[in-house]
Structure formats: C-alpha cells, structure tokens
Design an enzyme around this catalytic site. Structure first.
Site, short mmCIF file in Angstrom:
data_model
loop_
_atom_site.label_atom_id
_atom_site.label_comp_id
_atom_site.label_asym_id
_atom_site.label_seq_id
_atom_site.Cartn_x
_atom_site.Cartn_y
_atom_site.Cartn_z
CB THR A 1 49.38 41.74 54.22
OG1 THR A 1 48.57 42.34 53.22
CG2 THR A 1 48.33 40.95 55.32
CE LYS B 1 45.23 41.53 51.52
NZ LYS B 1 46.39 42.19 51.44
CE LYS C 1 17.84 21.31 44.60
NZ LYS C 1 19.11 21.21 43.47
#
Length: 277
Positions: free
Chosen positions: A88, A163, A239
């Site tokens: 990466t 990625k 909610k």
C-alpha cells in the site's frame, strides 16, 4: 515463472501459495528466502535474478523500496512482463513507475490487497488492480493461488484509490467499535459477550458492506428500489442513535462519532429525513 519480492508477514504466505505454480523469491533477509526454498520455491540471492519471471509481485515496506526494486528490475524484465505492486503506497508512485516502464515494454499495476495476514495464509485475499485490461489479464492467473477475489478497478492508480477507501472504512469502524465499547462498559455490559454478538450478526448481515449497493453517492431517486429500503434504514438509525446518545449522556460517556453519524446518516444513505421526499 512468477517472481515475488518481499517475504514479510503478508508476502511470505502469499508467495508460499505460488510454490506449486513455480515461484522465484527474493528478500533482503536470507532466512526468509530459505523458508520458502524449503517449501519448494526457487531462491534468488540477487534481486536481478527475479527478472526472468513474467509477473513479479512486490510486497515491500514503502514507496522508496518499491521504487528501488523497480529501478533494478525494469531494464532487465522481458517485454510483456508485469510488475504488480501489492504494497500500500501512494497511487502516484504506481502511475509514475508505469510511465517509466513503458519504454521497456513492461507494464506496472497497483494491486494492493485486503484481508490481513489471515487471508494471506488462507489464500483468500481480495485484490484491487489498477492497470490496463491486458496487464490485468496477464497477472490475474498469477494472483489466483493466494486470492479469493480479484477485481479490475480501472487504470493504474485505481487499485490504490480503492484500497485507501476500503481501509478508511476499516479504521473508522475500529474507532466506532472503541466508542461502542466505552458506552457498553459504562453501562455494565460484558465487552466479550458484546463482541460475540457483533461478530455473529455482522457475519449474517455483512456489516457496513451490506449497504454499499449504489453505483454513485448522490441522493437516491424516490423511484429507485433502494429508496424505500434506505429510508427504513434511516428511520431505524435515527431511533437507535438517539437512544445511544441519550444513554451516553446519562452515563457521561463521550460519543463524537455517534453524534457525527446522527448528523450525516441521511447524506450517507442518499435519502432525506423528509418522509415526503
């Protein structure tokens, strides 16, 4: 012959799955190479020796190491070869290296993976590939032994963009998990029991990925089949988030992500709180 450079926590098991296909491996640590050689891989003492492979995967530390490896291999690889960057790194690194590879007739793809070391050992990693269709076709088979899903994301750089987006979800979710645990702990809930419930229900629903069904992020057309579904999700979210914030206030627990989620949930789902919209 497939080449693989970088035999760390991820790279070693990935390369290990390639032994039966025929793989030549290299790492700066001789002992890491020897472990793969003992399993049937061919060891390369010099990085240059990996250049005889037609597809070379890189799982090294950072951009600088990727560039160093490519500087050695690009002039030596045969035309038609592919370098696949699994690390990466910056998307621009792959783009620039692809341009440098062009005159040699070599293609560079960015092919980062998702699935952690568990997926690497099991051979079930997801691969996000940026590159030409031709390069994708040439390297897809080389990825198959260690991957469970290989997707062509687009041109060079697109794999890394995907990625980074995927990991953004990953680590923001980790941060949200920490916030949820602090609230549960303050309320006297067993964190281990809560974790069992989260893992069980996410395995059924798919977790955050279960709502990633749209092709674009703008507001949904009221006629879109997903509009009713996401409007229901918004009503439930409003909610449940309100109840969680009420509990957090009672217990004195900070929940900044919950407050932000309450604000941004309509935009994230692409629907409005105006029930007439």
């Amino acid at each position: 012959m497939i080449g693989f450079v970088g035999l760390g926590q991820m790279g070693a098991p990935m390369a290990g799955h390639l032994v039966e296909r025929g793989v030549i491996v290299h790492d700066v640590r001789p002992e890491a190479v020897q472990e793969l050689v003992d399993k049937g891989a061919r060891g390369a003492r010099r990085l240059e020796d990996v250049a005889e492979a037609g597809v070379v995967g890189l799982m090294v530390r950072d951009d600088a190491q990727v560039r160093e490896v490519c500087a050695v291999l690009l002039p030596l690889l045969s035309p038609g070869s592919v370098i696949a960057i699994h690390s990466t790194v910056r998307a621009q690194t792959a783009v620039e290296l692809a341009a440098e590879a062009g005159p040699y007739g070599v293609e560079v793809v960015d092919a980062p993976v998702s699935g952690s070391f568990l997926g690497a050992h099991q051979g079930t990693l997801a691969v996000m590939v940026g590159g030409s269709k031709e390069a994708f076709a040439r390297c897809e088979e080389a990825f198959a032994p260690w991957s469970g899903l290989t997707v062509h994301m687009g041109p060079v750089g697109a794999g890394t963009h995907a990625k980074l987006a995927r990991n953004l979800l990953h680590f923001v979710a980790f941060t949200a998990a920490g916030e949820a645990q602090r609230l549960a702990e303050a309320a006297g809930v067993s964190l281990r029991r809560l974790a069992r419930v989260v893992r069980h229900s996410d395995a059924i629903t798919g977790g955050p990925g279960s709502i990633m069904l749209r092709s674009e992020t703008g507001p949904l057309d009221p006629e879109d089949p997903l509009h009713g579904v996401y409007s229901h999700v918004l009503a439930l979210g409003d909610k449940d988030l309100a109840l969680a914030m009420e509990l957090a206030e009672e217990l004195g627990v900070r929940t900044p992500l919950t407050e932000l989620a309450a604000e941004l949930l309509p935009e994230s789902l692409g629907v409005s709180r105006d029930r007439t919209a």
